[in-house]
Design a protein around this motif. Sequence first.
Motif, PDB file in Angstrom:
ATOM      1  N   ARG A 191       0.854  -1.186   0.000  1.00 43.84           N
ATOM      2  CA  ARG A 191       0.000   0.000   0.000  1.00 43.84           C
ATOM      3  C   ARG A 191       0.894   1.241   0.000  1.00 43.84           C
ATOM      4  O   ARG A 191       1.669   1.467   0.921  1.00 43.84           O
ATOM      5  CB  ARG A 191      -0.907  -0.002   1.223  1.00 43.84           C
ATOM      6  CG  ARG A 191      -1.870   1.171   1.264  1.00 43.84           C
ATOM      7  CD  ARG A 191      -2.760   1.124   2.488  1.00 43.84           C
ATOM      8  NE  ARG A 191      -3.544  -0.114   2.531  1.00 43.84           N
ATOM      9  CZ  ARG A 191      -4.393  -0.399   3.519  1.00 43.84           C
ATOM     10  NH1 ARG A 191      -4.548   0.439   4.526  1.00 43.84           N
ATOM     11  NH2 ARG A 191      -5.070  -1.545   3.490  1.00 43.84           N
ATOM     12  N   GLU A 225      -3.248   6.565  -0.010  1.00 39.96           N
ATOM     13  CA  GLU A 225      -4.693   6.545  -0.109  1.00 39.96           C
ATOM     14  C   GLU A 225      -5.194   7.960  -0.356  1.00 39.96           C
ATOM     15  O   GLU A 225      -4.843   8.893   0.372  1.00 39.96           O
ATOM     16  CB  GLU A 225      -5.331   5.974   1.167  1.00 39.96           C
ATOM     17  CG  GLU A 225      -5.039   4.490   1.364  1.00 39.96           C
ATOM     18  CD  GLU A 225      -5.775   3.914   2.562  1.00 39.96           C
ATOM     19  OE1 GLU A 225      -6.268   4.723   3.384  1.00 39.96           O
ATOM     20  OE2 GLU A 225      -5.864   2.683   2.666  1.00 39.96           O
ATOM     21  N   THR A 231     -12.274   5.569  -0.636  1.00 28.91           N
ATOM     22  CA  THR A 231     -10.850   5.892  -0.720  1.00 28.91           C
ATOM     23  C   THR A 231     -10.263   5.221  -1.954  1.00 28.91           C
ATOM     24  O   THR A 231     -10.516   4.042  -2.205  1.00 28.91           O
ATOM     25  CB  THR A 231     -10.098   5.410   0.540  1.00 28.91           C
ATOM     26  OG1 THR A 231     -10.617   6.093   1.676  1.00 28.91           O
ATOM     27  CG2 THR A 231      -8.608   5.709   0.414  1.00 28.91           C
ATOM     28  N   GLN A 232      -9.510   6.010  -2.713  1.00 24.98           N
ATOM     29  CA  GLN A 232      -8.805   5.463  -3.872  1.00 24.98           C
ATOM     30  C   GLN A 232      -7.376   5.144  -3.450  1.00 24.98           C
ATOM     31  O   GLN A 232      -6.654   6.019  -2.978  1.00 24.98           O
ATOM     32  CB  GLN A 232      -8.816   6.457  -5.026  1.00 24.98           C
ATOM     33  CG  GLN A 232     -10.199   6.742  -5.593  1.00 24.98           C
ATOM     34  CD  GLN A 232     -10.753   5.569  -6.376  1.00 24.98           C
ATOM     35  OE1 GLN A 232     -10.030   4.621  -6.705  1.00 24.98           O
ATOM     36  NE2 GLN A 232     -12.047   5.625  -6.683  1.00 24.98           N
ATOM     37  N   ARG A 233      -6.995   3.891  -3.583  1.00 24.49           N
ATOM     38  CA  ARG A 233      -5.697   3.428  -3.091  1.00 24.49           C
ATOM     39  C   ARG A 233      -4.695   3.283  -4.234  1.00 24.49           C
ATOM     40  O   ARG A 233      -5.041   2.807  -5.317  1.00 24.49           O
ATOM     41  CB  ARG A 233      -5.867   2.099  -2.378  1.00 24.49           C
ATOM     42  CG  ARG A 233      -4.589   1.506  -1.810  1.00 24.49           C
ATOM     43  CD  ARG A 233      -4.889   0.197  -1.095  1.00 24.49           C
ATOM     44  NE  ARG A 233      -5.788   0.409   0.036  1.00 24.49           N
ATOM     45  CZ  ARG A 233      -6.356  -0.591   0.724  1.00 24.49           C
ATOM     46  NH1 ARG A 233      -6.138  -1.854   0.370  1.00 24.49           N
ATOM     47  NH2 ARG A 233      -7.142  -0.320   1.744  1.00 24.49           N
ATOM     48  N   GLN A 239      -1.453   1.201  -5.043  1.00 23.92           N
ATOM     49  CA  GLN A 239      -0.874  -0.027  -4.521  1.00 23.92           C
ATOM     50  C   GLN A 239       0.218  -0.547  -5.455  1.00 23.92           C
ATOM     51  O   GLN A 239       0.004  -0.669  -6.657  1.00 23.92           O
ATOM     52  CB  GLN A 239      -1.970  -1.080  -4.357  1.00 23.92           C
ATOM     53  CG  GLN A 239      -1.515  -2.305  -3.583  1.00 23.92           C
ATOM     54  CD  GLN A 239      -2.706  -3.061  -3.018  1.00 23.92           C
ATOM     55  OE1 GLN A 239      -3.635  -2.451  -2.483  1.00 23.92           O
ATOM     56  NE2 GLN A 239      -2.676  -4.380  -3.131  1.00 23.92           N
TER      57      GLN A 239
END
Length: 527
Positions: free
Chosen positions: A338, A341, A349-351, A353
């Motif tokens: 991760r 965020e 929430t747009q993560r 990664q």
Amino acid sequence: MSFPSAVVLHDLSFHWPDGTPVLTHVSGAFSAGRTGLVGANGAGKSTLLRLIAGDLQPTDGTLTTTGTVAVLRQDVTRAGGTLADLLGIAEVRAALGAVESGSVDPTHFDVIGDAWDIEERAAADLAALGLPTDLDRAVRTLSGGEAMLAAIVGVRLRGADITLLDEPTNNLDLPTRRRLYELIDSWCGTLIVVSHDLELLNRLDATAELRAAELTVFGGPYDDYRAWLVTRQEAAARALRAAEQVLRREKRERIKVEERIAHSQRQGRRDRENRKYVAAVVDDRRNSAEKSQGSRRTAAGAKEAAAREAVAAAELQVRDDDAIRVDLPDPHVPRGRRIAELPSADGRTQRIQGPERIALVGANGVGKTTLVEALLPTLTVRHGYLPQRIVLDETATVLDLVRGSCPRMPPGEVRNRLARLLVRGDMVDRPVGALSGGERFRVALARLLLADPPPELLVLDEPTNDLDIPSVDQLVTALASFRGALLVVSHDLRFLRRLGLDRVLELDGTGTLAEGDVDLPGAGITT
């Protein structure tokens, strides 16, 4: 379509006070139409505009203009003050206010001139473009795109005979750019535009390129100019190959002449040793042979020298533009890690990664930069940030500034790596304040890409703003070898499409982030 000349340069040179040359013996002319001015970063485009505007004076040569000149500078969006200041009408407004209060001072009437309705015209022009009309509004409350468009409105309001625009589409989203294109399509008088926006350049009447102290003016838009240039370069390459063949032939002929002369000299020595001829005859034949040999040697040498000069002249016509070459260290970002965020107003929430490549897009003023700057303090991974408005220590040298991000790297190695990013020669030892916008960008990029340890996330906010067209290509090449995560804020669709994006996130005016099409057809992006 042809136009009379509005700006004429004759043997123009300009050096900074420390002697650093920017323009050297440039001659050419801009016609009274709409011309796109292109050239590599550091070629002197912005300096040339300042010379035309009268902000700088030539070191040598002459520059003449026909009529009044107004200029929109590259850093206009960094201006302070009010919207009226940005429009360039604050002084007229003050004079109008004084007259309305009862002043009869003649200087106020001189300032106003024919501009009694300037406030009404300004408000109408701003409203037509969807911009705020409160002339007392602070510029800092505008987005970069809004400030740029308002400044262009101000230039038109002033009605100069010659208008100079320096990178006018920086920070503009697609709808705003299209409004700007409409303004430029209907522009009257002489317009000279420095830009790397291909759609804008292709809407203009002519293209001028500043390169290697030469101003080449072509009577057509940019794409036509590039096609013409490709044809010229192909012809120049053929001419170079032919000149090189001639040089090889003349070199072989000169070697044969030298061999024949050496053979003749050996034969002469044998004749003298064998005493076949009386001394007077030998001397007479030797003198005659030496004269003939000297003549042949001179002729062969002259032909080879002429062939070398022809090769050198042909080489000057063939472009050898450098490209960024960079081999970046691997930050070893695993797929499942991760990275960051991004909060959305809808509660989701747009993560980011792993080593994802993500574009953040949206219309001007929706808060993309605000979102990014709020994200940075929350990051727990190593990251590098290239802001939209690059701020560097103006007094530091390039080498010292970059070494600050990689203190364990020997200076010689830093120089070598900077050279691969086209930061080299005396530029490395110059203060940052003496660099062009594009050069400053490359230095800021070098600080990020050469950081030790390497960043796991790069965040770039409008990275192509100050870059010429070849430099955008070079930036794409540099980023292609970055193996960490990448978050890019940009309206430059051509640039984004080449990054190999994994996702596109679009921010709207409510602060909501939504997944966009990775093929980037969204309304917030330029085509």
